[in-house]
Design a protein around this motif. Structure first.
Motif, PDB file in Angstrom:
ATOM      1  N   LEU A 293      -4.191  42.558   4.991  1.00  0.00           N
ATOM      2  CA  LEU A 293      -3.979  43.257   6.256  1.00  0.00           C
ATOM      3  C   LEU A 293      -4.310  44.740   6.111  1.00  0.00           C
ATOM      4  O   LEU A 293      -4.983  45.321   6.978  1.00  0.00           O
TER       5      LEU A 293
ATOM      6  N   ASP B 185      -4.829  43.925  15.873  1.00  0.00           N
ATOM      7  CA  ASP B 185      -4.567  42.924  14.837  1.00  0.00           C
ATOM      8  C   ASP B 185      -3.348  43.314  14.009  1.00  0.00           C
ATOM      9  O   ASP B 185      -2.506  42.468  13.694  1.00  0.00           O
TER      10      ASP B 185
ATOM     11  N   GLU C  19       0.095  41.120  13.688  1.00  0.00           N
ATOM     12  CA  GLU C  19       0.631  40.664  12.408  1.00  0.00           C
ATOM     13  C   GLU C  19       2.035  41.197  12.139  1.00  0.00           C
ATOM     14  O   GLU C  19       2.799  40.579  11.419  1.00  0.00           O
TER      15      GLU C  19
ATOM     16  N   GLY D 208       2.481  36.801  14.430  1.00  0.00           N
ATOM     17  CA  GLY D 208       1.539  36.981  13.342  1.00  0.00           C
ATOM     18  C   GLY D 208       1.622  35.901  12.276  1.00  0.00           C
ATOM     19  O   GLY D 208       2.611  35.175  12.158  1.00  0.00           O
ATOM     20  N   ARG D 209       0.564  35.814  11.492  1.00  0.00           N
ATOM     21  CA  ARG D 209       0.514  34.860  10.391  1.00  0.00           C
ATOM     22  C   ARG D 209       1.529  35.222   9.317  1.00  0.00           C
ATOM     23  O   ARG D 209       2.076  34.350   8.653  1.00  0.00           O
TER      24      ARG D 209
END
Length: 185
Positions: free
Chosen positions: A47, A120, A124, A129-130
């Protein structure tokens, strides 16, 4: 005479078996926790490389944002480095807090306020978020670890072997740490 000796032998075997299983379970949980913290650290490193560094390289940042970028860079130098689990969790928490500070300091007048990288990064660091999935997996394993640390067999084994273990904190997606899950109504 043989019956008491047989009962004593069975009792010793049962106690040794219980202690051996507790030790096996602890080692398995520690391996899971190590794998999960490494995945979280790698996720935050990705990230930072994908979103944070390009923003820092191409735009003027506030002092707070620059400090946050520097903190992330310091903590994520080598996320796979061999270090104690507590230190890995502390580094992850520092990275989370730095990212939260970075996002909090973004103003609508900054040139990158509408950029894809910032969007993004915000995703996250949010609920969708992932990273949230990785944090949830860690938290579940940390709960199991904390539960095993508070059971009689593990506490007894720790006392006998003189190994003390502190409970692991739960990591929230918003950068906060907690030791007990609190439900806010």
């Amino acid at each position: 005479m043989k019956k008491p000796a047989l009962l004593f032998a069975l009792l010793v075997i049962a106690i040794v078996g219980i202690i051996a299983y507790a030790q096996y379970r602890q080692r398995a949980l520690m391996a899971d926790l190590t794998r999960e913290t490494d995945a979280i650290a790698a996720g935050y490193k990705t990230l930072a490389d994908r979103d944070l560094r390009p923003l820092a390289a191409t735009h003027a940042l506030t002092d707070g944002q620059s400090a946050a970028v520097q903190t992330v860079a310091q903590r994520m130098k080598d996320p796979a480095a061999t270090q104690p689990l507590a230190q890995k969790v502390a580094d992850i928490h520092d990275v989370q807090m730095a990212l939260v500070r970075f996002l909090r300091d973004v103003t609508p007048t900054q040139p990158f306020a509408q950029s894809a990288e910032l969007a993004d990064l915000q995703k996250e660091m949010g609920k969708d978020g992932r990273m949230r999935g990785l944090l949830d997996a860690y938290n579940q394993t940390a709960k199991e670890w904390n539960d095993t640390q508070s059971t009689g067999v593990t506490m007894l084994t720790s006392d006998i072997l003189r190994k003390k273990s502190n409970p692991l904190p739960y990591l929230r997606f918003d950068g906060e740490m907690e030791y007990f899950t609190v439900i806010h109504l």
